[in-house]
Design an enzyme around this catalytic site. Sequence first.
Site, mmCIF file in Angstrom:
data_model
loop_
_atom_site.group_PDB
_atom_site.id
_atom_site.type_symbol
_atom_site.label_atom_id
_atom_site.label_comp_id
_atom_site.label_asym_id
_atom_site.label_seq_id
_atom_site.Cartn_x
_atom_site.Cartn_y
_atom_site.Cartn_z
ATOM 1 N N LYS A 1 15.295 -3.392 4.950
ATOM 2 C CA LYS A 1 13.942 -3.150 4.444
ATOM 3 C C LYS A 1 13.680 -1.663 4.528
ATOM 4 C CE LYS A 1 10.448 -5.699 2.981
ATOM 5 N NZ LYS A 1 10.502 -6.998 2.289
HETATM 6 P P1 NAD Z 1 1.283 -6.589 -4.071
HETATM 7 O O1 NAD Z 1 1.124 -5.200 -3.593
HETATM 8 O O2 NAD Z 1 1.593 -6.856 -5.494
HETATM 9 O O3 NAD Z 1 -0.063 -7.434 -3.747
HETATM 10 C C1 NAD Z 1 -0.615 -7.507 -2.468
HETATM 11 C C2 NAD Z 1 -1.956 -8.223 -2.525
HETATM 12 O O4 NAD Z 1 -2.464 -8.325 -1.191
HETATM 13 C C3 NAD Z 1 -3.024 -7.502 -3.331
HETATM 14 O O5 NAD Z 1 -3.838 -8.457 -3.995
HETATM 15 C C4 NAD Z 1 -3.837 -6.781 -2.256
HETATM 16 O O6 NAD Z 1 -5.184 -6.536 -2.658
HETATM 17 C C5 NAD Z 1 -3.779 -7.811 -1.147
HETATM 18 N N1 NAD Z 1 -4.020 -7.240 0.187
HETATM 19 C C6 NAD Z 1 -3.515 -6.088 0.702
HETATM 20 N N2 NAD Z 1 -3.999 -5.895 1.936
HETATM 21 C C7 NAD Z 1 -4.801 -6.960 2.204
HETATM 22 C C8 NAD Z 1 -5.604 -7.319 3.300
HETATM 23 N N3 NAD Z 1 -5.683 -6.535 4.383
HETATM 24 N N4 NAD Z 1 -6.309 -8.472 3.232
HETATM 25 C C9 NAD Z 1 -6.239 -9.253 2.127
HETATM 26 N N5 NAD Z 1 -5.508 -8.957 1.048
HETATM 27 C C10 NAD Z 1 -4.816 -7.809 1.090
HETATM 28 O O7 NAD Z 1 2.380 -7.243 -3.097
HETATM 29 P P2 NAD Z 1 3.286 -8.525 -3.359
HETATM 30 O O8 NAD Z 1 4.561 -8.057 -3.938
HETATM 31 O O9 NAD Z 1 2.489 -9.566 -4.037
HETATM 32 O O10 NAD Z 1 3.613 -8.974 -1.869
HETATM 33 C C11 NAD Z 1 2.721 -9.802 -1.122
HETATM 34 C C12 NAD Z 1 3.458 -10.365 0.083
HETATM 35 O O11 NAD Z 1 4.590 -11.129 -0.366
HETATM 36 C C13 NAD Z 1 4.022 -9.331 1.053
HETATM 37 O O12 NAD Z 1 3.938 -9.857 2.362
HETATM 38 C C14 NAD Z 1 5.474 -9.209 0.635
HETATM 39 O O13 NAD Z 1 6.301 -8.772 1.698
HETATM 40 C C15 NAD Z 1 5.764 -10.646 0.267
HETATM 41 N N6 NAD Z 1 6.899 -10.803 -0.656
HETATM 42 C C16 NAD Z 1 6.893 -10.244 -1.894
HETATM 43 C C17 NAD Z 1 7.966 -10.450 -2.747
HETATM 44 C C18 NAD Z 1 7.990 -9.922 -4.154
HETATM 45 O O14 NAD Z 1 8.895 -10.305 -4.912
HETATM 46 N N7 NAD Z 1 7.029 -9.119 -4.571
HETATM 47 C C19 NAD Z 1 9.074 -11.208 -2.321
HETATM 48 C C20 NAD Z 1 9.056 -11.768 -1.036
HETATM 49 C C21 NAD Z 1 7.952 -11.555 -0.219
#
Ligand code: NAD
Length: 416
Positions: free
Chosen positions: A108
């Site tokens: 990561k």
């Molecule tokens: P992103 O940046 O596209 O979206 C994040 C979302 O979370 C946004 O809507 C933001 O407003 C919200 N957010 C941020 N801080 C917050 C808080 N304090 N309280 C409430 N909401 C909050 O990110 P993503 O890619 O959608 O990732 C989201 C989660 O999924 C993360 O934990 C990431 O590690 C995990 N993840 C993502 C992927 C991927 O393919 N993008 C894969 C596996 C895991």
Amino acid sequence: MVATRKLTPFEEVNLFFDQAAESLGLSDGHREMLRRPWRELHVQVPVRMDDGHIEVFTGYRVQHNGARGPYKGGIRYHPEADVDEVRALASLMTWKTALMNLPFGGAKGGVQVDPGELSVAELNRLTRRYTLNIEHLLAPNRDIPAPDLGTNAQTMAWMMDAYGQLHGHSPACVTGKPVEIGGSLGRDSATGRGVAYLINQTARDMNMNPDGARIVIQGFGNVGSWTARLLQEYGCQVIGVSGVRGGVYNSKGLDIPALLEHQRESGAVPGFAGGEDITNEELLELECEVLVPAAIGNVLTAANAPKLRTKLVVEAANHPATPEADDILAERGIQVMPDILVNAGGVIVSYFEWTQNLQEFRWEESRVNEELLKIMDRGYQDVREMAASQSITHRQAAFRIGVERVARAVELRGFV
Ligand code: NAD
């Protein structure tokens, strides 16, 4: 699993690892070797800002374990992305890729920055400098980054370009790229597609009818918004959604395409005409059949776990529940589907993207989605069978399978 002081995210993940290692009877030496990251790099990332002054950010790349293949894991841009959190996320990638039987290890990266505060040009410069500073660790057969919280396909395009300036055109050096320059069809929706699939399967196996089930999703970025969109295909009702600035609720179900449009125009979830505003705290405690944390880590804690009014928690975010919350939910009979299974769709389609890039060949989107669900289903069935046969939680089962596979790879390769 009661802690006397607040544990760090890496220590918390390792509680789950230690349980698995104990059940597998691994020696102390093996545990230490599998627990600790193999390599960590800390870099400074100086950026000339648009007004001419220089800001120096801090970045990391943690390579947790490479026994099963090249390191794989996303890059996070977040103000609180410290090295301990990056270590925790890197180790989760090790157990996740092993659980899904992908030929990768776990890594990561992160930069301590609020991407919303930087212009596009500043983000481009930051990404290039960060890439150059960790470039000697990267390669299609060594370590392959992808997007995560605060980064996206554009970030990966800049990373590929910066890497390519030194090594020649190398699309397989990162995944999650825009489709026009080597990204895979279906990568953008992959994590949400896997989450929606898993909610549907688990609900059915719990004798809950997904059709009409009330779903609450924290986070409306890549994962949360795709999950919401795709869940509608299974007939579910998404009644609550939130972003960093708060959420909205509608007991009759939210109009997800309209909410996406509202977020695009206003930049946030609250203020949507098709629902009433609620806080993130209120959102997590809404009565529902399925709660989906899809934002940041540690949002389910000992403080709010007793108040949750759901039957099933599906962890789309990485490490959304503290170990105390996990224990409380288990005691309360609330089923938890663990992050390393639930959100694996992203790394699965990253794997497809990497193979397509190496073969210079492109799959149809239907093939990507079909193969994705095959791997998700195999992972789900493995975890379900292990949990049932050993009378353990789904998280314990997922860790046990992942840790056993990595331990076996270490043994076969004859490291020690
Ligand atoms: P992103 O940046 O596209 O979206 C994040 C979302 O979370 C946004 O809507 C933001 O407003 C919200 N957010 C941020 N801080 C917050 C808080 N304090 N309280 C409430 N909401 C909050 O990110 P993503 O890619 O959608 O990732 C989201 C989660 O999924 C993360 O934990 C990431 O590690 C995990 N993840 C993502 C992927 C991927 O393919 N993008 C894969 C596996 C895991």
